[in-house]
Scaffold this motif. Structure first.
Motif, PDB file in Angstrom:
ATOM      1  N   SER A 117      27.213  -5.914 -43.340  1.00  0.00           N
ATOM      2  CA  SER A 117      27.627  -5.068 -44.463  1.00  0.00           C
ATOM      3  C   SER A 117      26.633  -5.102 -45.616  1.00  0.00           C
ATOM      4  N   TYR A 170      26.924  -1.190 -54.561  1.00  0.00           N
ATOM      5  CA  TYR A 170      26.130  -1.738 -53.474  1.00  0.00           C
ATOM      6  C   TYR A 170      26.343  -3.245 -53.430  1.00  0.00           C
ATOM      7  N   SER A 228      24.299  -2.001 -46.915  1.00  0.00           N
ATOM      8  CA  SER A 228      24.398  -1.577 -48.307  1.00  0.00           C
ATOM      9  C   SER A 228      23.025  -1.572 -48.969  1.00  0.00           C
TER      10      SER A 228
END
Length: 486
Positions: free
Chosen positions: A465, A240, A469
């Motif tokens: 992003s 992550y 995540s």
């Protein structure tokens, strides 16, 4: 009404580790829509001054948010015979394992997961005994995560010391010179090396790896981790990327012991920067533990004077035992005679702790000579400031390599690691001129730094992003899809 599920954070002492972990925990709390709470298990720091800073910061966070609470475990005497900081941390954490297990088992609310710092892998035994999912939080780069995951394989594949090999293979990166490896990996004969290998092996037992990076910043190395190339074909735990995790503003309830000092520092440094042209100042700062003896400080002064560029240089003095925090610098002892007079108006030498994030955000700052701690690297990239790496220890030489060879956001400088990371005045002057003189080198690294800055800012926005995540991680924790590894 059912009690909310809590995420247990187990940071190590030291604000450079503690604050980023707490920050990512608070982001989890917000992203979950307050379906999660935070419980911070505090292992007392081995030195009183660090312990008091941690306690003050934690009290302020608890006062500001009722969903953040802490549990303090009893003090354990630290080891005295260690060969490096990684061994020290790992062994000290190992001594706390039963205390942490007891603290988590006594919580009165359900536990979604335990998140621990990168060298706290001995705690995996405690989480396994409790049947609770465990995650590791990397305050370092994805490149460092890849190296740690690769370490067990390298240990079996490479005979002898890494320094005897021409290159070290870390998938997703250019070939790594052995001189750029973290200090703990350079000598197989010391226990610190064994802890590196042990740590990388145990990451495979976690339910996930949380990394303080941006997917767009290290795409090749993240792909190598996901593909199992760092772990010899075995799929690594889910990764992550939640960075950049930077506490961008100080907490309003910051400890009174440091508040006035930091405000004064901000006032003095900012006032001087306000009088400088845009992107004209090279900023030199070497982290919370960085300081130089007089011979190296003299080299810095000669380089700054001869470069002709404006500068803001933080120059601290050695710590007073048992503290590891640098003292205020004695500029009369550290600088050549007449240096301050000759550079009046063009430079400022600051002998105390400086407000680094605020300085990097200032429009006058055009370059950053940094020790390459990952927190400092991210702060510089967040503001689009290109760097000159001057690594001093830990994984900083490795960070410097990735900054130059992979990210392209820095001007390389020759640092003599065998001489205590010594840099000659001529070499520092050359690097400053390359970064600040307006040539092709400057254009490339400055453009790259701006590209990374823009990518970082998009990543943390809704739909970016890092935001996505973090959402995936929250869903695993809230919905109970996170499971402990068997």
């Amino acid at each position: 009404m059912a009690k909310p599920t809590t995420v247990v954070l187990v940071p190590v002492w030291g604000l450079g580790h503690f604050k980023p972990m707490l920050e990512v925990g608070k982001r989890l709390l917000t992203r979950s829509g307050r379906r999660l709470t935070l419980t911070v298990v505090i292992m007392p720091a081995p030195t009183p001054n660090v312990a008091s800073e941690i306690d003050a910061h934690m009290r302020a966070e608890e006062a500001a948010d009722p969903d953040v609470r802490s549990v303090r475990v009893a003090f354990v005497a630290p080891p005295t015979d260690h060969t490096g900081p990684e061994e020290f941390v790992s062994r000290y954490v190992q001594a706390y394992a039963s205390h942490v297990e007891a603290a988590v088992s006594e919580l009165t609310c359900p536990v979604a997961a335990v998140v621990f710092d990168l060298f706290c892998t001995p705690l995996l035994d405690a989480t396994r005994a409790l049947g609770v999912p465990a995650y590791v939080y990397m305050i370092t780069s994805a490149a460092m995560c890849a190296l740690l995951l690769r370490a067990p394989g390298l240990h079996e594949e490479v005979e002898g010391e890494f320094e005897e090999e021409e290159e070290v293979d870390v998938p997703g990166l250019p070939p790594v010179p052995p001189s750029c490896l973290p200090s703990g990996l350079q000598n197989r004969k010391v226990p610190t090396y064994n802890w590196f290998v042990y740590t990388g092996r145990r990451y495979m037992e976690t339910s996930g790896i949380i990394i303080n990076t941006v997917a767009e910043l290290e795409p090749r190395v993240l792909a190598a981790i996901a593909d199992g190339r760092c772990t010899r074909g075995v799929r690594a735990p889910p990764v992550y990327t939640v960075g950049p995790v930077i506490p961008l503003t100080p907490h309003p309830a910051a400890a009174a012991a440091t508040e006035e000092e930091e405000e004064e520092e901000e006032h003095e440094c900012a006032r001087w920067l306000d009088a400088q042209p845009p992107s004209s100042v090279v900023f030199l700062c070497f982290g919370g533990s960085g300081f130089f003896p007089a011979p190296q400080a003299h080299e810095i002064a000669r380089a700054l004077e001869r470069s002709g560029h404006r500068f803001l240089c933080v120059l601290r003095g050695p710590p007073e035992p048992p503290s590891k925090t640098p003292t205020d610098g004695d500029l009369d002892a550290l600088l050549p005679p007449g240096f301050l007079e000759r550079t009046t108006g063009r430079g400022l030498v600051w002998p105390k702790r400086a407000p680094q994030k605020r300085i990097l955000a200032h429009a006058a700052v055009g370059g950053f000579v940094t020790h390459c701690g990952w927190n400092s690297v991210l702060e510089s990239l967040w503001h689009g400031v290109p760097m000159i790496p001057w690594p001093l220890g830990a994984e900083q030489h490795y960070n410097a390599f990735t900054l130059v060879a992979e990210m392209g956001a820095a001007v390389e400088m020759e640092v003599d690691r065998k001489r205590g990371n010594f840099v000659e005045a001529a070499e520092l002057e050359r690097a400053i001129r390359a970064l600040m003189d307006g040539g092709e080198v400057e254009r490339k690294v400055r453009e790259r730094a701006v590209e990374i800055r823009d990518a970082c800012r998009v990543a943390v926005e809704e739909g970016g992003s890092s935001c996505l995540s973090l959402q995936r991680l929250c869903e695993a924790l809230v919905d109970g899809t996170a499971r402990p590894k068997s």
